[in-house]
Design an enzyme around this catalytic site. Structure first.
Site, PDB file in Angstrom:
ATOM      1  N   SER A  26       0.830  -1.211   0.000  1.00  0.00           N
ATOM      2  CA  SER A  26       0.000   0.000   0.000  1.00  0.00           C
ATOM      3  C   SER A  26       0.860   1.256   0.000  1.00  0.00           C
ATOM      4  CB  SER A  26      -0.930  -0.004   1.222  1.00  0.00           C
ATOM      5  OG  SER A  26      -1.822  -1.093   1.170  1.00  0.00           O
ATOM      6  N   GLY A  96      -5.016  -3.213  -7.745  1.00  0.00           N
ATOM      7  CA  GLY A  96      -5.961  -2.123  -7.513  1.00  0.00           C
ATOM      8  C   GLY A  96      -5.256  -0.844  -7.120  1.00  0.00           C
ATOM      9  N   ASP A 330      -7.518  -6.552   5.121  1.00  0.00           N
ATOM     10  CA  ASP A 330      -6.573  -7.558   4.642  1.00  0.00           C
ATOM     11  C   ASP A 330      -6.088  -8.448   5.776  1.00  0.00           C
ATOM     12  OD1 ASP A 330      -6.814  -6.700   2.057  1.00  0.00           O
ATOM     13  OD2 ASP A 330      -5.011  -5.462   2.080  1.00  0.00           O
ATOM     14  N   HIS A 404      -3.007 -13.889  -3.262  1.00  0.00           N
ATOM     15  CA  HIS A 404      -1.846 -14.061  -2.387  1.00  0.00           C
ATOM     16  C   HIS A 404      -2.223 -14.271  -0.936  1.00  0.00           C
ATOM     17  CE1 HIS A 404      -1.871  -9.486  -1.466  1.00  0.00           C
ATOM     18  NE2 HIS A 404      -2.941  -9.767  -2.192  1.00  0.00           N
ATOM     19  N   ARG A 405      -3.240 -13.572  -0.467  1.00  0.00           N
ATOM     20  CA  ARG A 405      -3.575 -13.659   0.954  1.00  0.00           C
ATOM     21  C   ARG A 405      -4.253 -14.984   1.307  1.00  0.00           C
ATOM     22  NH1 ARG A 405      -1.350  -9.535   2.786  1.00  0.00           N
ATOM     23  NH2 ARG A 405      -1.423  -7.513   1.760  1.00  0.00           N
TER      24      ARG A 405
END
Length: 672
Positions: A26, A96, A330, A404-405
């Site tokens: 981020s 994103g 997340d 990925h998470r």
């Protein structure tokens, strides 16, 4: 990074050590865009190297931004609000944090651009941001489904944009829409007098703003680049007239707090000394650092400093929690995996944004948690996970949805109390934010038992070639046992020693601690490629001499066993399944006939221009087989539980398929 079709995580029990995390995604992509928009040159330190940052860097380069490496740092020469190209097609993957802000910035910078991504990116909504930009008079076309990328951005004269009235944007779908406007609209005041006629630019949020901590990151970084946004609650944001981006010179990216959540969870779950996480701490500007408090509520012991965290197991089982997870969307996914180890059901509320992430994360988490045996309730904006008793855990192949998470969250299932392995499908998806996640996990995790596949067989049976290929397919380490005496002989010679009783203990010490690695078909000694050096006739003679020293043989046995490291090992050579790894999960013994082996060897030698006869090769192999099988110590023979594989007529690829099929037979994933 593991690029294998799947990665089998063996049962994990403990953890201990230090983890250094990569930079925050981020923060990284925001800083890259801000540095590109600003005047001056920005040196970015500790930038995340991942799929998402690479597509952002590629896009900025396409816009004419000059980007240079300065050692481990990156130097970005800012555009000062003016493009150096009139148009481009930008591919933004599934990022994103690149798609949304670049869309807004390009609308104010001018030019003709197409923005596209992977198929999932074209399913992630962007309509609310486009609607807000259209209020300004921007020209944007949908090139596919309305409301979603791909997009075409067309140039509009700067003085034609309507920036005097408040710009309204929805805040209840994704905070990235607001972030995109906050990052782009200072360009509207960058010219003399400002495009807003010397007035402030105002953004009004419609509906409840979700994921507020991510907006806080944006505001913090804007301030670092000279833009002081005035915030009136979470409903109104004012960019002062005359704002202008200025480079801060140097800027450091702190480690990713979302990535820290997995290791905070491991510290809370695993037995052992606990984990120290470096690169992020109590003073983080990231909202996901609040995961620390959630982990404490569940019973984790957490200490923290300005740039570190220390975590260890406290309450066990973990305590069940109910949490409004809107502010850490997340990291809250990690809590869903931790819930499997709790003393009651855990409820995560206000997580509707999960449905428009890299995948529908509510549906994906619920589906994969159920594979493990859990009872899961899910709805439009919540997830309730019931814990699992030890006997109720099931082995599962976890689908990752190119997210990925999901992959990282479900690695926590390998710590299950039933001692079951977990298969992670398409593990390379972690490249989006944490390419070395699994390597980092394996550096601190303690396995109850590391799986080993042994591939034995007579001389020239192809066991080495087969073992290398199988190790590659599984992402396992590889041991070429046949090189060990040769490497030991080389190390002995370089140390000025002789293969005699007087030097035996010193040679054994060398052998026990050989810094040996096998990679890409090469034998590396302390990083040096010694593949050719150990194939000489002199090296062969030294190998024969050191092999006669009993203490050296014992040292090399210990060295071979040390190659048994996570996630697993494929070992080739004689005696692997009978002497070195008698408890190996799979033992394969190749049974190609001497005639077939001689024919293959003959073709290899002829192709290299080496003169030989087929009859002579066959006679040599048969004589070698007889000597090996009649040795008084560890004669060459299949282990009692070895699977025999006649590879006489099989290609290498076919042999690999056979071994992988045998491996699948001994795994518990068939029903999942």
């Amino acid at each position: 990074m593991f690029s294998t079709p799947f990665l089998d995580l063996p049962p994990l029990a403990g953890a201990g050590g230090t983890v250094r995390l990569p930079g925050s995604k981020s923060i990284s992509n925001r800083v890259l865009l801000l540095a590109a928009l600003a005047s001056g040159t920005t040196t970015v330190h500790d930038l995340l190297d991942s799929d998402d940052t690479r597509v952002m860097l590629d896009a900025l380069a396409a816009l004419g931004c000059r980007i240079d490496r300065a050692g481990a740092a990156l130097r970005i020469e800012g555009l000062d609000g003016r493009l150096r190209t009139s148009g481009a097609k930008l591919f933004l993957g599934n990022a994103g944090t690149a798609m949304r802000p670049l869309t807004a910035a390009l609308c104010l910078l001018g030019g003709e651009f197409e923005l596209s991504g992977v198929p999932r990116m074209h399913e992630r909504p962007i309509g609310d941001l486009v609607d807000a930009l259209m209020q300004l008079g921007c020209r944007i076309d949908y090139l596919g489904n309305p409301g979603y990328p791909p997009l075409a951005v067309h140039p509009v004269p700067l003085d034609a944009l309507q920036l005097a009235a408040p710009i309204r944007v929805r805040g209840d779908v994704s905070s990235q829409f607001l972030t995109a406007l906050l990052l782009a609209l200072p360009l509207g005041t960058a010219t003399s007098g400002g495009l807003a006629g010397g007035r402030d630019i105002t953004i009004e949020v419609v509906g409840e703003l979700i994921s507020k901590p991510y907006v806080e990151i944006t505001l913090n970084l804007l301030s670092r680049f000279g833009i002081e946004v005035r915030r009136e609650g979470w409903e109104r944001f004012v960019i002062p007239a005359g704002s202008r981006y200025r480079s801060p010179g140097d800027i450091h990216i702190e480690a990713d707090a979302s990535s820290a959540s997995y290791f905070i969870a491991i510290g809370a779950i695993a037995e052992g000394e606990g984990l120290r996480i470096e690169g992020v701490g109590a003073d983080s500007i990231q909202g996901d650092i609040r995961f620390v408090e959630a982990a404490r509520q569940m019973g984790a012991r957490v200490e923290s400093g300005p740039n570190w965290l220390a975590i260890s197991r406290g309450a066990w089982p973990l305590r069940a929690i109910e949490l409004d997870a809107n502010d850490l969307p997340d990291a809250a996914m990690t809590l869903a995996a931790m819930a499997l180890y709790a003393d009651g059901p855990c409820l995560l509320r206000n997580i509707a944004s999960w449905r428009v992430k890299e995948t529908d994360r509510i549906e994906a988490m619920a589906c994969e948690l159920r594979k493990l045996g859990a009872i899961v309730e899910d709805g439009p904006d919540f997830l309730r996970v019931h814990p699992l008793r030890a006997a109720d855990w099931r082995a599962a192949s976890i689908r990752t949805y190119d997210d990925h998470r999901i992959a990282m969250c479900f690695s926590l299932a390998a710590f299950n109390p039933r001692g079951l392995p977990v298969r992670i499908l398409e593990p390379h998806c972690v490249a989006k934010t944490f390419p070395d996640y699994f390597e980092t996990l394996f550096s601190v995790a303690k396995a109850t038992e590391v799986p080993v596949i042994c591939i034995d067989g007579p001389t020239a049976s192809g066991k080495g070639t087969l073992a290398v290929a199988v190790a590659y397919q599984l992402g396992y380490h590889y041991l070429d046992s046949g090189t060990l005496y040769r490497v030991t002989g080389l190390a002995m010679r370089r140390s000025g020693l002789e293969a005699d009783a007087a030097h035996e203990s010193r040679i054994a010490e060398l052998a026990r601690n050989l810094p040996l690695r096998f990679a890409d078909g090469k034998v590396l000694l302390a990083g040096e490629d010694v593949t050719d050096a150990i194939r000489t006739e002199a090296a062969g003679m030294d190998a024969s001499r050191v092999s006669a020293l009993p203490t050296v043989r014992q040292a090399l046995l210990a060295l071979q066993k040390s190659f048994r490291r996570l996630p697993g090992l494929v070992a080739d050579g004689r005696d692997m399944g009978t002497v070195v790894f008698p408890d190996a999960a799979l033992k394969v013994y190749l049974t190609a006939s001497a005639a077939q082996r001689a024919e293959r060897r003959h073709k290899q030698l002829i192709s290299k221009g080496i003169s030989t006869t087929l009859a002579g090769l066959r006679a040599d192999l048969e004589a070698r087989d007889l000597r090996d099988s009649s040795r008084s110590v560890a004669p060459l023979k299949p282990a009692p539980d070895a699977r025999l594989l006649d590879n006489s007529t099989l290609s290498v690829e076919q042999s690999v398929e056979q071994v992988l099929a045998l491996w699948q037979e001994v795994q518990p994933f068939k029903s999942s």
